[in-house]
Each structure stands twice: as C-alpha cells, then as structure tokens.
Write an enzyme that holds these catalytic residues in place. Sequence first.
Site, PDB file in Angstrom:
ATOM      1  N   ALA A   1     -17.394  16.215  -6.323  1.00 42.57           N
ATOM      2  CA  ALA A   1     -16.068  15.591  -6.308  1.00 42.57           C
ATOM      3  C   ALA A   1     -14.976  16.651  -6.352  1.00 42.57           C
ATOM      4  O   ALA A   1     -15.138  17.711  -6.969  1.00 42.57           O
ATOM      5  CB  ALA A   1     -15.922  14.648  -7.503  1.00 42.57           C
ATOM      6  N   ALA A   2     -13.850  16.346  -5.726  1.00 40.93           N
ATOM      7  CA  ALA A   2     -12.699  17.244  -5.764  1.00 40.93           C
ATOM      8  C   ALA A   2     -12.096  17.239  -7.161  1.00 40.93           C
ATOM      9  O   ALA A   2     -12.096  16.219  -7.853  1.00 40.93           O
ATOM     10  CB  ALA A   2     -11.654  16.791  -4.744  1.00 40.93           C
TER      11      ALA A   2
ATOM     12  N   LEU B   1      -9.196  17.141  -9.915  1.00 41.31           N
ATOM     13  CA  LEU B   1      -7.831  16.680 -10.075  1.00 41.31           C
ATOM     14  C   LEU B   1      -6.970  17.864 -10.489  1.00 41.31           C
ATOM     15  O   LEU B   1      -7.480  18.876 -10.985  1.00 41.31           O
ATOM     16  CB  LEU B   1      -7.766  15.583 -11.141  1.00 41.31           C
ATOM     17  CG  LEU B   1      -8.357  14.228 -10.745  1.00 41.31           C
ATOM     18  CD1 LEU B   1      -8.453  13.322 -11.969  1.00 41.31           C
ATOM     19  CD2 LEU B   1      -7.514  13.567  -9.671  1.00 41.31           C
TER      20      LEU B   1
ATOM     21  N   ASP C   1     -19.327  -0.439 -16.359  1.00 39.08           N
ATOM     22  CA  ASP C   1     -19.089   0.653 -17.314  1.00 39.08           C
ATOM     23  C   ASP C   1     -17.632   1.108 -17.339  1.00 39.08           C
ATOM     24  O   ASP C   1     -17.346   2.277 -17.574  1.00 39.08           O
ATOM     25  CB  ASP C   1     -20.002   1.829 -16.955  1.00 39.08           C
ATOM     26  CG  ASP C   1     -20.089   2.871 -18.060  1.00 39.08           C
ATOM     27  OD1 ASP C   1     -20.048   2.476 -19.236  1.00 39.08           O
ATOM     28  OD2 ASP C   1     -20.205   4.063 -17.755  1.00 39.08           O
TER      29      ASP C   1
ATOM     30  N   GLU D   1     -27.214   7.200 -14.148  1.00 38.18           N
ATOM     31  CA  GLU D   1     -26.021   7.715 -13.480  1.00 38.18           C
ATOM     32  C   GLU D   1     -26.454   8.129 -12.079  1.00 38.18           C
ATOM     33  O   GLU D   1     -27.365   8.946 -11.919  1.00 38.18           O
ATOM     34  CB  GLU D   1     -25.452   8.918 -14.238  1.00 38.18           C
ATOM     35  CG  GLU D   1     -24.927   8.599 -15.626  1.00 38.18           C
ATOM     36  CD  GLU D   1     -23.508   8.065 -15.614  1.00 38.18           C
ATOM     37  OE1 GLU D   1     -22.888   8.063 -14.523  1.00 38.18           O
ATOM     38  OE2 GLU D   1     -23.029   7.645 -16.678  1.00 38.18           O
TER      39      GLU D   1
ATOM     40  N   ASP E   1     -15.380   7.837 -12.390  1.00 33.32           N
ATOM     41  CA  ASP E   1     -16.683   7.570 -13.008  1.00 33.32           C
ATOM     42  C   ASP E   1     -17.330   6.294 -12.478  1.00 33.32           C
ATOM     43  O   ASP E   1     -17.283   5.240 -13.099  1.00 33.32           O
ATOM     44  CB  ASP E   1     -16.547   7.505 -14.528  1.00 33.32           C
ATOM     45  CG  ASP E   1     -17.912   7.463 -15.217  1.00 33.32           C
ATOM     46  OD1 ASP E   1     -18.933   7.621 -14.531  1.00 33.32           O
ATOM     47  OD2 ASP E   1     -17.946   7.255 -16.448  1.00 33.32           O
TER      48      ASP E   1
END
Length: 299
Positions: free
Chosen positions: A110-111, A113, A179, A28, A199
């Site tokens: 990351a922002a 949601l 993925d 990742e 992702d």
Amino acid sequence: MIAGEDPASKICEGRPTLPNHFYFSDYERHNAEIAAFHLDRILGFRRTVPVAGRVLNMTTEIYDVTEGDILKTFFVSPANNFCFHGKCSYYCDTGHAICGNPDMLEGSFAAFLPSSDLAERKVWRHPWRRSYHKRRKAQWELQSDYCITVKTTPPYDSGRRLLDLMDMSIFDFLTGNMDRHHYETFKMFGNETFPLHLDQGRAFGKAYHDELSILAPLLQCCLVRHTTLATLLKFHNGKPLSAALRDVMSSDPVSPVLWEPHLAALDRRVIIILNAIRKCIDQSENPNVQELDDMAIAL
C-alpha cells in the site's frame, strides 16, 4: 500486508473465514486489501490508499536488506520454508509467522499516507463498533432508536460525517468486512473531511454469507447520498459491479485477486442494499422524515 502462500499452487483469492472463527479472530488477507482498493475506486469513494499485489523473494528483498532485532525473527520452518514473524503488539510469534515457498512470497503493498507532520490524523471510535466480545452485544444492537442518539452527537449532528458513515457501511457490506471498529480522518479539515477507508484485511472472507449487521447504519438511519444510490443503481441496471471489478483487477501482478464466488456476492449484495433502501422509502410516511439537501436523502 503479506501472506505466506505458494504462488504456484495457492488459492489466489485468499483463505475463507473458518465457520467457528469470530470476526475478531479471522484471517488477515492481502488479496482483500487489493480488491477493496479497486472497489472503493469503482464506487467513486476514493478513500482507500492505492494497493497492488506483488510476488517477492524473502531472502534477497527482505532478509538481506533488514537490520536490527527483526532479523532474529527469521527462521526455517519444519517444511523447510523461510519464515519470519516480525515485532508487533499482536500475533508476532511463530504461530502466526509469514512463510514463503521456500522463500517466494505473495503480498499486497500500500502507498504511504503523508506523515503526521504534514497531515495529522485523528482516530475516531466507530458509532456502530462491535463489542468484540463473545457474548456481550453493542449498544446499537440493543437500542432500536440508536441512530437518534448518533445524530444528536458531534460530529454527526452536522456536516458530512454521518453520510460518510453510510457510504462506509455500504462499502463494508459489499466486502463483508465486520472489523470496522475505528476510523481515521485528516485533522486539519475538522468535520469537513472524510473518513479514510483503511484496513480491509478481514474483508472477502464469506462468499456465501451476507452479514446484514454491517448495514446497521443504513438500516437504522435510513439515510443515503443521492450519488451513492445512483452508483448502485448504475451497477444494478447496467454493467454488473462484479464485471467492473474483475476487469480492473485483471492487470494486478497477482491476478486473479478474488475467488469468483466473492465477485458474485457483490452483485447479490447490491440488490440487498437497494432492497433495504426501498424498504426505507416504503416506510417514509413518517412525518419526521424529510429531505436533507441536494446531496442526501432521508428515506
């Protein structure tokens, strides 16, 4: 997403996929999330949450402000680096720990949601999901007319959803992301919403290999938006996609974000996509092929 690498000596562009690794056991990569956000925006999809890189101090910015059981997962490695593995369903163990150097760590942020109370999301199984098995193949790999099955199955039999999956396959092919097993939509808008491009951690792993199976939705359905095709042609005939992405990523705090061969791969893959679309056009004498509307071309 965070990655335990030395900001001073690391390969900023991330670790490549190991030759003997399956896609479902790949690394990742925090840098992949950063690059994918900017690429999604450049392509005009705007379906990926904003992501930026950052270098932080694990001691003062994580450990000192953390409470509860997660504190028990911090430790000092044999190399005398500060590490932790957190608590989760998968890979949260010392063998997959996140380590600083000795406690400085690079990651992507990351922002959020909107909460589910404000914008509930629905999780969908991707029709072209891989089998995630070392030997077993998925239905789309065995059935030559698989797209007909998808086209007659809700929610892909009407609305924008099937076109959105074509965009997603193009996006994933450009990034090399194998993925994409599920995707999410905003539930309140029904079938008139768009898939969220979430992702991207296993993207940008193989700079010298172009995984054509990621393009299966486009190759099997021969369907693409006018606007998506126009965007690809713009980057093919004008400023290369690699140059555009390099420019926008240059201001990220962890720049450079990508290894140069990954950027070169983008331009190569644009040509591969356009050639696939051209092949669909060459085969379009089939009387069942027709133009759908002013937004999409059935090739």
